[in-house]
Scaffold this active site. Structure first.
Site: not given
Ligand code: UD1
Length: 417
Positions: A22-23, A116, A121, A304, A396
């Site tokens: 998925k990711n 989710c 986020r 995850d 999902r």
């Molecule tokens: C992706 C995955 C999710 C997985 C996560 C971490 C997808 C669609 N989802 O989510 O399944 O759990 O990686 O491996 O691929 N953060 C900020 N600001 C930002 C972006 C992120 O502060 O602009 C923080 C987040 O709150 C979190 C950390 O950075 O604490 C890591 O998040 P991130 O790696 O961005 O996760 P996702 O890309 O949302």
């Protein structure tokens, strides 16, 4: 409303093919917007998040069709349209359209993504990267991005983010010049996006490291690409086998991406056979408690897989501490597992799990994707019947999870009430 009914206590045996990731595929689908032609995604999972992303691509004018496990995206005649919160509600992955739309049209207008609720986020790091590449962004209830052109730049992420790294890559592939991306996420899903884009003609180097170099190219070309297997789905089936007992071959699972998951399981007594075409997982005896588990960016233990490990720890021999460092609202399974007789104490971002000999079936409420899978895992090992809601989350990310487990011998069914 659909729910899952499980009668616990059956061993799982046999073989299951692990679905495409998925990711990995979600950013590739966003990337397809940059390719003026028909891109083919083989081994593309048929899950709600992919359907949601496909619907968005269609809204943008792409022609999307599915033939068995192959999804085709023809993005020749796409145009920018406003994506409202209804459009963006279904998957977190749609934030990746921000980088892709900006790269293709020099503008994007979209609502904040859904997905989710496992933490705040924010998207500040996504915006930081795009701004560094010359994009002007207004952020309120919606995000409005505009650029005269995308210019190569040096982007330093304060913390690694999977989505922000992917958005930066998507924006940089067609930018003029050479972009350096530093302190990027090294998750396999970032690596797979880079390989996909390079197959389409991009020039990305440093793949798999914390520093990526993206040499802008004028145009990308259509590719026929096979989506790699989903490491989290593989890990989830692993946890299911180790909860229920039995022996299952996970066809297509890649051990190299699962080292941080396999290591603590092996130390707790799980048995693994590693083969070129998959992983054999076997539970011989009751698992010992895990050593301290702390979620971390890759190559650390994946957030995850945290919920599934909490479920496993409830039946392990001893006390285990599981610390969540990535998403602050990821312990929603805990009250549900307690209903089954689990002994878990929450201390801010740590769950202290004292293993018990048996769990009892219960009515359980799934509240996010991995948490719902974790409840199914606990229910498979519990005595008696469980009913689990939250199938809309499960669906999902998991392609026919109920059918997959049933095929391995579980007493499980999906019921629509
Ligand atoms: C992706 C995955 C999710 C997985 C996560 C971490 C997808 C669609 N989802 O989510 O399944 O759990 O990686 O491996 O691929 N953060 C900020 N600001 C930002 C972006 C992120 O502060 O602009 C923080 C987040 O709150 C979190 C950390 O950075 O604490 C890591 O998040 P991130 O790696 O961005 O996760 P996702 O890309 O949302």
């Amino acid at each position: 409303m659909a729910c899952i009914c499980v009668s616990g206590g059956r061993f799982l045996n046999g073989e299951i093919k692990i679905q495409g990731s998925k990711n990995a595929v979600l950013p590739m689908l966003a990337a397809a917007l940059l390719i003026p032609g028909e891109t083919k995604f083989r081994n593309c999972p048929d899950i709600a998040d992919v359907r949601a992303m496909a619907a968005l691509l269609k809204k943008l004018g792409a022609v999307v069709s599915r033939d068995k496990d192959m999804l085709c995206v023809d993005a020749r005649y796409v145009h920018p349209v406003f994506l409202d919160c209804g459009d963006m509600a279904d998957t977190r992955g749609c934030i990746l359209l921000l980088g892709a739309l900006t790269a293709r049209f020099l503008e994007a207008h979209l609502a904040h993504p859904g997905g989710c609720v496992i933490g705040a986020r924010p998207v500040d790091l996504h915006l930081l990267a795009l701004r560094a590449l010359g994009v002007e962004i207004e952020e309120g209830e919606v995000i409005l991005a505009k650029a005269a052109k995308l210019t190569a730049s040096e982007v330093v992420f304060p913390v690694p983010s999977v989505g922000a790294t992917q958005n930066a890559i998507l924006a940089a592939v067609l930018a003029e010049g050479r972009t350096g991306l530093h302190n990027v996420a090294r998750e396999p899903e970032v690596v797979h996006l880079c390989h996909f884009l390079n197959a389409a003609g991009a020039k990305i180097s440093g793949i798999g490291t914390a520093h990526l170099l993206v040499e802008g190219v004028k145009q990308l070309s259509p590719v026929d690409y096979t989506v790699p297997s989903d490491r989290i789905v593989a890990g989830t089936y692993m946890a299911a086998v180790l909860s229920s007992g039995g022996k299952v071959f996970l066809r297509g699972a890649d051990d190299a991406e699962l080292l941080a998951v396999i290591k603590p399981l092996r130390a707790a007594g799980a048995e693994f056979g590693i083969y070129a075409d998959g992983i054999l997982v076997k539970k011989g005896r009751r698992l010992a408690a895990f050593d301290y588990i702390r979620t971390q960016p890759y190559p650390g233990f994946p957030t995850d897989m945290q919920s599934q490990f909490v479920a496993l720890a409830t039946l392990a021999d001893g006390v285990c501490v599981i610390e969540e460092t990535i998403f602050e609202a990821r312990f929603k399974v805990v009250p549900e597992l307690i209903k089954m007789g689990a002994r878990i104490y929450l201390d801010e971002n740590k769950a202290v799990v004292e293993g018990v000999m048996t769990l009892a079936g219960a009515n359980l409420c799934g509240k996010d994707l991995r948490g719902t899978a974790a409840l199914v895992i606990a229910a498979l090992a519990a005595e008696g019947e469980s009913t689990i809601t939250g199938t809309e989350y499960l669906e999902r990310g998991y392609e026919d999870f109920v059918g997959g487990l049933k095929g391995l011998g579980a007493d499980i069914k999906r019921v629509v009430k």
